[in-house]
Design an enzyme around this catalytic site. Structure first.
Site, PDB file in Angstrom:
ATOM      1  CB  SER A 145      -0.968  -0.044   1.188  1.00  0.00           C
ATOM      2  OG  SER A 145      -1.988   0.915   1.050  1.00  0.00           O
ATOM      3  CG  ASP A 191      -6.971  -2.184  -3.741  1.00  0.00           C
ATOM      4  OD1 ASP A 191      -7.395  -1.092  -3.320  1.00  0.00           O
ATOM      5  OD2 ASP A 191      -5.793  -2.544  -3.620  1.00  0.00           O
ATOM      6  CG  HIS A 197      -5.886  -1.970  -0.022  1.00  0.00           C
ATOM      7  ND1 HIS A 197      -5.021  -1.604  -1.024  1.00  0.00           N
ATOM      8  CD2 HIS A 197      -5.372  -1.449   1.127  1.00  0.00           C
ATOM      9  CE1 HIS A 197      -4.034  -0.904  -0.514  1.00  0.00           C
ATOM     10  NE2 HIS A 197      -4.213  -0.795   0.789  1.00  0.00           N
TER      11      HIS A 197
END
Length: 316
Positions: A160, A254, A284
């Site tokens: 991320s 996501d 995610h």
């Protein structure tokens, strides 16, 4: 494909929580909310963990070193090093929240992992995290002896927001004399200036929302900051030639999916050896959810295999 049943069960549990009011949410309140969450599986057993401090021009950075169990009984063999950057929207998380992921990468890839506790926003806004990431990798490359790792065998990884930092480092270091052998990017943030179509199609109801991403960016950037700066948006870089080979893992459900996949395509077009996998049915953050999602274990094994191959770690 359809949403993975295990991910669907997690989302059903999250659905009972009160919605976040992003107009009122503060970074300390968000961090406290995460700290109150349930514990995840601890990851693979490894030989040792050591907390240390990285000395940089911007000040000391806390870090943690993960050393895998020796193969063949040779505890003195020098292994390669992977520098890892945790996710959390540039706002939250740290060494503890991503320890399970680091343990698995260390043990399965046969690499020492250095997890970096870079400065968080909004207390330290862009480009502080990017500066810390580059400084940490330069420090690691210069201190292989003290770290007891193989000189010149260095990779970066992150998830991320941490994937953003790993990509920033991989771009920056190609001109610095520090050789990066590989980059592993789990569902990375790669474009802070533009919202891609998956923000609309996957931006609500799948754990990470488009509104949450907007809030993260507002915390990370001061008013007037250039969000298209490649140190913030690696996808905005005009030239990707010479960047380290890459493994890019995106998640089907996501909002960040499209920018990750666009980046993988651009790397390949620039002649960078790139492996991309869209993880079917997943959300995610899934690679950290060991014990809750079978896909987490599978993704970490795949990522570790790519690291091991790129770093030329041989079975003994």
């Amino acid at each position: 494909m359809a949403l993975d049943p295990q991910a669907q069960a997690l989302l059903a549990a999250f659905a009972g929580m009160p919605p976040l009011d992003f107009a009122q949410l503060t970074a300390p309140a968000y961090r406290a909310m995460l700290a109150a969450g349930g514990a995840l599986a601890p990851g693979d057993a490894i030989a040792a963990e050591e907390d240390l401090m990285i000395s940089t021009a911007s000040g000391p950075i806390a870090a943690r070193l993960y050393r895998p169990v020796a193969e063949g009984g040779d505890k003195n063999a020098l292994l390669p090093l992977t520098v890892f950057f945790h996710g959390g929207g540039f706002v939250a998380c740290g060494l503890d929240t991503h320890a399970n992921l680091c343990r698995c990468l260390a043990q399965r890839a046969r690499t020492v992992v250095l997890s970096v506790d870079y400065r968080l926003a909004p207390e330290a806004r862009f480009p502080a995290a990017a500066v810390d990431a580059c400084d940490a990798v330069r420090w690691a490359a210069s201190n292989s002896g003290d770290l007891r790792v193989r000189p010149g065998a260095l990779a970066v990884a992150g998830d991320s927001a941490g994937g953003n930092l790993a990509a920033v480092v991989a771009q920056h270091m190609r001109h610095s004399g520090v050789n990066i052998a590989h980059q592993v990017l789990f569902y990375p943030v790669l474009d802070c200036a533009t919202e891609h179509p998956s923000y609309e199609s996957m931006g609500d109801g799948y754990f990470l929302s488009a509104d949450m991403m907007r809030w993260f960016k507002d915390q990370y950037f001061a008013e007037g900051a250039d969000r298209a700066d490649p140190r913030a948006s690696p996808l905005a870089a005009a030239d990707l030639s010479g960047v380290a080979s890459a493994t890019v893992i995106s998640a089907e459900y996501d909002p960040l999916r499209d920018e990750a996949e666009h980046y993988a395509a651009r790397l390949a077009q620039a002649g960078v050896l790139t492996t991309h996998l869209r993880w079917p049915g997943q959300i995610h953050g899934f690679a950290s959810l060991l014990g809750a999602l079978d896909a987490a274990d599978h993704a970490l094994t795949l990522a570790a295999r790519s690291l091991r191959l790129a770093l030329h770690v041989q079975n003994t």
